[in-house]
Enzyme design. Structure first.
Site, PDB file in Angstrom:
ATOM      1  N   LEU A   1       0.816  -1.336   0.089  1.00 46.82           N
ATOM      2  CA  LEU A   1       0.003   0.077  -0.066  1.00 46.82           C
ATOM      3  C   LEU A   1       0.873   1.312   0.102  1.00 46.82           C
ATOM      4  O   LEU A   1       0.361   2.492  -0.642  1.00 46.82           O
ATOM      5  CB  LEU A   1      -1.016  -0.048   1.081  1.00 46.82           C
TER       6      LEU A   1
ATOM      7  N   CYS B   1       4.497  -7.961  -2.761  1.00 43.14           N
ATOM      8  CA  CYS B   1       3.894  -9.528  -2.857  1.00 43.14           C
ATOM      9  C   CYS B   1       2.672  -9.297  -1.708  1.00 43.14           C
ATOM     10  O   CYS B   1       2.946  -8.982  -0.632  1.00 43.14           O
ATOM     11  CB  CYS B   1       4.863 -10.729  -2.689  1.00 43.14           C
TER      12      CYS B   1
ATOM     13  N   ILE C   1      -0.200 -12.111  -0.392  1.00 43.90           N
ATOM     14  CA  ILE C   1      -0.567 -13.347  -0.315  1.00 43.90           C
ATOM     15  C   ILE C   1      -1.808 -13.474   0.233  1.00 43.90           C
ATOM     16  O   ILE C   1      -2.117 -12.824   1.319  1.00 43.90           O
ATOM     17  CB  ILE C   1       0.314 -14.321   0.457  1.00 43.90           C
TER      18      ILE C   1
ATOM     19  N   HIS D   1      -8.480  -8.308   3.816  1.00 46.63           N
ATOM     20  CA  HIS D   1      -7.390  -7.242   3.727  1.00 46.63           C
ATOM     21  C   HIS D   1      -6.565  -7.562   2.373  1.00 46.63           C
ATOM     22  O   HIS D   1      -6.121  -6.685   1.803  1.00 46.63           O
ATOM     23  CB  HIS D   1      -6.265  -7.663   4.874  1.00 46.63           C
TER      24      HIS D   1
END
Length: 183
Positions: free
Chosen positions: A60, A83, A85, A91
């Site tokens: 972000l 990355c 995941i 979220h």
């Protein structure tokens, strides 16, 4: 597991003036980030570009760092690496959507950005995509930035014909039928 499907890779652009790129990387998953960074650096070096690397805590923050850099420095382009995941909460969607949207908005405002923020279901998918000897998504993001820089430079001096232009010999002014001006 990631697909081994073949795809087209454009030839690396060439430049007649130096290229300076900022790589913004989130080391949240440090092994993944290292693979992405290795691939991006190799691609930029192969094109003769210079680069700097800055780290941000997460995906972000990457678009914000690029926006700050654009306002306060002189980079030709940017490579965003990180990355995300999937986890057990929403979220994941927020981070994926908001970081991608922010990078797209920066790109639409004229910045040359290669997006190498991986959005994956699990760590294994990320490892395959980040591997410089595998899918090399870091190198791909750097290549995308280089292609955008080349395009921006190609059209840097192009005029859209908007605004005032100097009066040429073949320009007629209102009320002037023979091309001569009257005092």
């Amino acid at each position: 597991m990631a697909s081994a499907e073949e795809h087209t890779v454009l030839p690396r652009p060439t430049f007649d003036k130096p290229v300076k790129v900022l790589i913004v990387v989130s080391p949240y998953y440090s092994e993944i980030a290292e693979g992405l960074l290795t691939g991006a650096k190799a691609e930029l070096e192969a094109a003769g570009a210079t680069y700097e690397v800055v780290e941000m805590p997460g995906a972000l923050e990457i678009p914000t760092a690029i926006g700050i850099s654009d306002r306060r420095s002189n980079f030709d382009g940017y490579v965003a690496l990180g990355c995300v995941i999937r986890g057990e909460t929403t979220h994941y969607e927020t981070v994926c959507n908001d970081s991608s949207r922010a990078l797209s908005m920066l790109g639409l405002s004229g910045l040359c950005i290669g997006n190498g923020i991986l959005t994956v279901e699990n760590k294994k998918q990320a490892e395959v995509r980040a591997d410089p000897e595998g899918q090399n998504k870091g190198g791909g993001a750097a290549a995308a930035a280089l292609h955008l820089i080349a395009l921006a430079r190609k059209w840097a001096s192009a005029s859209k014909g908007i605004g005032f232009k100097p009066r040429g010999e073949d320009t007629l002014m209102a009320g002037d039928t023979d091309g001569n001006t009257t005092a």
